[in-house]
Design an enzyme around this catalytic site. Structure first.
Site, PDB file in Angstrom:
ATOM      1  N   HIS A 204      40.108  43.254  32.086  1.00  0.00           N
ATOM      2  CA  HIS A 204      39.197  43.998  31.120  1.00  0.00           C
ATOM      3  C   HIS A 204      40.217  45.148  30.440  1.00  0.00           C
ATOM      4  O   HIS A 204      39.692  46.044  29.971  1.00  0.00           O
ATOM      5  CB  HIS A 204      38.160  44.557  31.970  1.00  0.00           C
ATOM      6  CG  HIS A 204      37.009  43.588  32.401  1.00  0.00           C
ATOM      7  ND1 HIS A 204      35.905  43.206  31.444  1.00  0.00           N
ATOM      8  CD2 HIS A 204      36.756  43.198  33.700  1.00  0.00           C
ATOM      9  CE1 HIS A 204      35.441  42.399  32.496  1.00  0.00           C
ATOM     10  NE2 HIS A 204      35.547  42.333  33.498  1.00  0.00           N
TER      11      HIS A 204
ATOM     12  N   TRP B  28      26.109  48.840  32.410  1.00  0.00           N
ATOM     13  CA  TRP B  28      26.931  48.233  31.505  1.00  0.00           C
ATOM     14  C   TRP B  28      26.356  48.239  30.057  1.00  0.00           C
ATOM     15  O   TRP B  28      24.958  47.757  30.103  1.00  0.00           O
ATOM     16  CB  TRP B  28      27.245  46.833  32.022  1.00  0.00           C
ATOM     17  CG  TRP B  28      27.807  46.671  33.334  1.00  0.00           C
ATOM     18  CD1 TRP B  28      27.596  46.549  34.477  1.00  0.00           C
ATOM     19  CD2 TRP B  28      29.270  47.158  33.862  1.00  0.00           C
ATOM     20  NE1 TRP B  28      28.279  46.641  35.544  1.00  0.00           N
ATOM     21  CE2 TRP B  28      29.390  46.855  35.181  1.00  0.00           C
ATOM     22  CE3 TRP B  28      30.504  47.401  32.904  1.00  0.00           C
ATOM     23  CZ2 TRP B  28      30.622  47.354  35.551  1.00  0.00           C
ATOM     24  CZ3 TRP B  28      31.472  47.972  33.478  1.00  0.00           C
ATOM     25  CH2 TRP B  28      31.736  47.729  34.906  1.00  0.00           C
TER      26      TRP B  28
ATOM     27  N   ASP C  27      37.933  44.176  38.929  1.00  0.00           N
ATOM     28  CA  ASP C  27      37.031  42.944  38.958  1.00  0.00           C
ATOM     29  C   ASP C  27      37.380  42.156  37.889  1.00  0.00           C
ATOM     30  O   ASP C  27      37.968  42.240  36.928  1.00  0.00           O
ATOM     31  CB  ASP C  27      35.593  43.723  38.821  1.00  0.00           C
ATOM     32  CG  ASP C  27      35.627  44.174  37.331  1.00  0.00           C
ATOM     33  OD1 ASP C  27      36.532  45.195  36.937  1.00  0.00           O
ATOM     34  OD2 ASP C  27      34.504  44.094  36.495  1.00  0.00           O
ATOM     35  N   GLU C  28      36.630  40.882  38.034  1.00  0.00           N
ATOM     36  CA  GLU C  28      36.720  39.798  37.236  1.00  0.00           C
ATOM     37  C   GLU C  28      38.047  39.799  36.331  1.00  0.00           C
ATOM     38  O   GLU C  28      38.130  39.753  35.147  1.00  0.00           O
ATOM     39  CB  GLU C  28      35.571  40.177  36.221  1.00  0.00           C
ATOM     40  CG  GLU C  28      34.365  40.083  36.845  1.00  0.00           C
ATOM     41  CD  GLU C  28      33.016  40.386  35.913  1.00  0.00           C
ATOM     42  OE1 GLU C  28      32.146  39.663  35.881  1.00  0.00           O
ATOM     43  OE2 GLU C  28      33.278  41.112  34.818  1.00  0.00           O
TER      44      GLU C  28
ATOM     45  N   ASP D  41      38.091  48.818  28.125  1.00  0.00           N
ATOM     46  CA  ASP D  41      37.628  47.471  28.745  1.00  0.00           C
ATOM     47  C   ASP D  41      38.074  46.547  27.567  1.00  0.00           C
ATOM     48  O   ASP D  41      38.804  47.078  26.663  1.00  0.00           O
ATOM     49  CB  ASP D  41      36.055  47.273  28.914  1.00  0.00           C
ATOM     50  CG  ASP D  41      35.752  46.278  29.799  1.00  0.00           C
ATOM     51  OD1 ASP D  41      36.089  45.026  29.550  1.00  0.00           O
ATOM     52  OD2 ASP D  41      34.864  46.356  30.715  1.00  0.00           O
TER      53      ASP D  41
ATOM     54  N   ARG E 279      31.467  49.024  25.645  1.00  0.00           N
ATOM     55  CA  ARG E 279      30.857  47.898  24.794  1.00  0.00           C
ATOM     56  C   ARG E 279      30.048  48.491  23.656  1.00  0.00           C
ATOM     57  O   ARG E 279      30.300  48.022  22.562  1.00  0.00           O
ATOM     58  CB  ARG E 279      29.911  47.256  25.961  1.00  0.00           C
ATOM     59  CG  ARG E 279      30.527  46.104  26.643  1.00  0.00           C
ATOM     60  CD  ARG E 279      31.561  46.338  27.314  1.00  0.00           C
ATOM     61  NE  ARG E 279      32.360  45.493  27.981  1.00  0.00           N
ATOM     62  CZ  ARG E 279      32.258  45.426  29.442  1.00  0.00           C
ATOM     63  NH1 ARG E 279      31.363  46.099  30.229  1.00  0.00           N
ATOM     64  NH2 ARG E 279      32.811  44.211  29.927  1.00  0.00           N
TER      65      ARG E 279
HETATM   66  C1  ACM Z   1      31.313  44.411  37.297  1.00  0.00           C
HETATM   67  O1  ACM Z   1      30.086  44.267  37.123  1.00  0.00           O
HETATM   68  N1  ACM Z   1      32.064  43.479  36.441  1.00  0.00           N
HETATM   69  C2  ACM Z   1      31.737  45.432  38.424  1.00  0.00           C
END
Ligand code: ACM
Ligand code: ZN
Length: 704
Positions: free
Chosen positions: A410, A634, A473-474, A347, A318
């Site tokens: 991601h 993050w 994830d996500e 990502d 990021r």
């Molecule tokens: C996450 O916080 N997306 C693992």
């Protein structure tokens, strides 16, 4: 990361700021305080600002963190009506050469000018010296700063607390005895005082260590130089002995014995010896600036870790983290016996690691403009040579570097460079906002596997860790939804459904979870069989099954028990990283940095500290399944390395204690008491931390 989408929309609407100016003058009403006040706008949106004139601004305080780590800022004119400069207001504004304090300045708070290493002239127009926090200039060499005060006020400044340092040119050394209670973080298993004898620290230059412990000997020399000023070392008549003895406990265990004759550090392995040295380092932390511990009490410490891995995850995607700054973080983590740095290398917003077979990943995928409302250029990647260097450096501090390559979500930056990676070979722009993208790697395409295997193969030559993180994830929004419209995916799904057990997955929203499982099974098989790696991934309830030989991360707020149940059911190892305790990118308190974010909750130091990694599941879980603890950083809202440290510390120390120390040895007040000394040392060394809470008064009174 869990996102609150309304806030995302609000943030994307904010992405219409004019280009950042170099010279900014503000007059009249100035909003100081509130979630997106004028200081936040200057600090985070005016990324190009070099000269800031607030002379005519109606603002009587530069609030805490107001212009934190704005490295480009060269010149600031403070408001004429100024009274207060808040904590860390100018932390690491290291291009600033001079500053003038207006006549009404009353107070300068903790670390207000910390790490302002370029400062050469400080002019105060205040006749009465402002109250100056002892550590207002920590990490800044005040001997290099010329202080100019009003005529006739010199004496008052010389005698005022905190200001003396500007008049004393000579380095002072205060010799002190070790404190009554050692301040060791994480708390050791057992400390025993043996008699009333002391060891004189001046005699500690002779070290005996086998050649196998040459690295640890070097680390010890660093400690002795930094803490005691010892520069000459020899091996004769050893005053410190380093040795290993695997019978003393599990991996990383150590014993530290101090008597009037010398010091002996015995590790179960080299890592244990290193941790004994890190404990000795903390015993040598003085109470105050320029202090030096002259005598150490005789004592014996037995210590060993509760969990195998204590990890911090950093996210250079990021917002990029300069290569050298990763090394700084590794060294700092290691002091607190954290042993893994997890690098989130890919990502939606960037690809950050050189892959020789796919050069576009870094040519096209490592640069963009903007992260939400911050419209600055963000670019950079790590070469494989740099990563090899980092791995070697970290191993000296017994930290392993674990790379993460996300799949299947991601991955927009990679798809931007190689559209064939996603369903329908869609051309997608690199993402410049936070949140979850709908597009995923296509499990129905052979190219996806060829690509991932090539990437993991190249990384296996760079990262020596046996672990590799696969994300997981996500995956899209709705999760896995983009695969429903892809003919390749649906053909594959039909094949899977025809050939395998088609029992419904209890928590799955549709059958696409079978495609995710197929992709993970295939890559996990490759990593196990061809590269000998242990895959890790973020646990999602859709997974249901954890493949043998993998390690999962419990991360979602409120779902830790589900992840633990799955780990127990599948006989898998688990890292505890629950958002409630371990998301160090969340503000530590309401209104703290990052003041503007995507709707994060807060994670206070106490909340982090209160993590019990056994999560109420008892000894069997701890023995069979618990692998460690991890903290996340993050970086959607972390726009400088100093802010990375600000978010990480002191909470990472609380996390390290959760992961290392036995539960019965932990209590929050004791931790805060120890933290005061350790944080003072961090600040003097120029390490940025968030706020250090006071020790509750009743508890503080009981301290010796
Ligand atoms: C996450 O916080 N997306 C693992
Ligand atoms: Zn597809």
């Amino acid at each position: 990361m869990e996102k609150i989408f309304l806030l995302q929309i609000a943030l994307s609407l904010l992405v219409c700021f004019p280009a950042s100016a170099q010279n900014i003058k503000r007059s009249g009403l100035f909003r100081c305080g509130g979630w997106n006040d004028d200081f936040r706008q200057l600090r985070d949106l005016e990324w190009n600002m070099e000269n800031l004139d607030l002379g005519e601004a109606e603002c009587d305080s530069i609030r805490p963190n107001a212009l934190h780590s704005r490295h480009r800022l060269k010149r600031v004119v403070l408001p004429t009506v100024l009274r207060i400069i808040g904590s860390q207001a100018f932390f690491a504004c290291d291009s600033m050469e001079s500053i003038v304090l207006p006549a009404g300045t009353e107070r300068i708070e903790s670390r207000a000018f910390g790490n302002c290493t370029g400062l050469r002239t400080l002019t105060s127009l205040a006749e009465t010296p402002p109250m100056l926090a002892e550590d207002a200039f920590c990490g800044t060499d005040t001997r290099k700063i010329r202080l100019i005060v009003p005529k006739g006020a010199e004496k008052a400044y010389k005698n005022a607390p905190g200001w003396q340092r500007f008049f004393t040119r000579k380095e002072r050394t205060i010799y002190e005895q070790a404190p009554e209670e050692p301040a060791i973080i994480p708390a050791p298993t057992l400390v025993t005082y043996v008699g009333k004898e002391f060891l004189h620290t001046g005699d500690l230059g002779n070290i005996a260590a086998s050649p196998l412990l040459a690295n640890e000997r070097r680390r010890l020399e660093e400690v002795l130089t930094d803490r005691l000023g010892i520069k000459q070392f020899s091996s004769s008549k050893a005053s410190i002995t380093l040795e290993t003895d695997s019978s003393i406990g599990r991996k990383e265990a150590y014993r530290l014995d101090i008597s009037k004759k010398g010091i002996r550090i015995t590790g179960a392995d080299a890592a244990g010896v290193f941790y004994g040295i890190m404990t000795l380092d903390q015993l040598l932390i003085p109470e105050n600036e320029n202090g030096r511990i002259k005598k150490l009490k005789s004592l014996s410490i037995e210590d060993s870790p509760r969990t195998t891995m204590r990890e911090l995850m950093v996210d250079p995607c990021r917002i990029f983290i300069p290569f050298d700054d990763l090394k700084g973080m590794v060294k700092e983590m290691a002091r607190y016996k954290m042993n893994a740095m997890h690098l989130h290398l890919t990502d939606d917003q960037a690809w950050r690691i050189e892959i020789k077979k796919y050069p576009l990943l870094t040519e096209k995928g490592s640069f963009r403009t903007g992260m939400d409302d911050m419209q600055m250029p963000i670019g950079g990647f790590y070469t494989q040579e740099q990563m090899k260097d980092l791995v070697a450096y970290a191993s000296r501090y017994h930290v392993e570097i674990i790379p993460e390559i996300e799949m299947p979500g991601h991955q927009i930056a990679a798809i931007h460079c190689y559209p064939r990676l996603t369903c329908g070979a869609m051309e997608l722009p690199i993402r410049t906002t936070c949140g979850v993208s709908d597009n995923l790697l296509c499990p129905g395409s052979d190219f996806t596997y060829e690509f991932l295997e090539d990437v993991f193969r190249e990384l296996a030559d760079v990262f020596t860790s046996e672990y590799v993180h696969l994300g997981g994830d996500e995956a899209g929004n709705p999760p896995l939804g983009c695969w429903s419209g892809c003919s390749d995916c649906q053909t594959l799904l039909k094949r899977i459904m025809a050939s395998a057990d088609t029992m419904p997955q209890p928590e799955a929203r549709n059958d696409n979870w079978r495609l995710q499982k197929y992709m993970f099974d295939r890559i996990i098989g490759f990593l196990h069989e061809e590269l000998g790696k242990i895959p890790m991934f973020w646990y999602e309830t859709d997974f249901h099954e954890i493949q043998p030989g993998c390690i999962v991360f419990a991360w979602r707020h409120g779902l830790t028990a589900k992840a633990i149940d799955a780990a127990i059911r599948c006989n898998a190892k688990i890292m505890l990283c629950p958002g409630e305790h371990c998301y160090l990118d969340y503000p530590a308190a309401k209104g703290d940095m990052p003041e503007v974010n995507w709707g994060m909750p807060t994670t206070s130091l106490e909340q982090t500290y209160s993590l019990d990694p056994a999560w109420g599941y008892g000894a069997d879980f701890e023995k069979q399944n618990l692998f460690g603890v991890a903290g996340t950083l993050w970086s959607e809202c972390i726009n400088s390395t100093e802010r990375l440290y600000y978010m990480a510390f002191p909470r990472a120390l609380a996390l390290s204690e959760a992961g290392w120390s036995q539960q019965h040895n932990r209590d929050y007040t004791g931790f805060l008491t120890r933290l005061r000394r350790i944080a003072g040392d961090m600040h003097r060394r120029g390490i940025c931390t968030g706020n250090i809470p006071a020790v509750p008064v009743t508890a503080a009174k009981q301290q010796p």
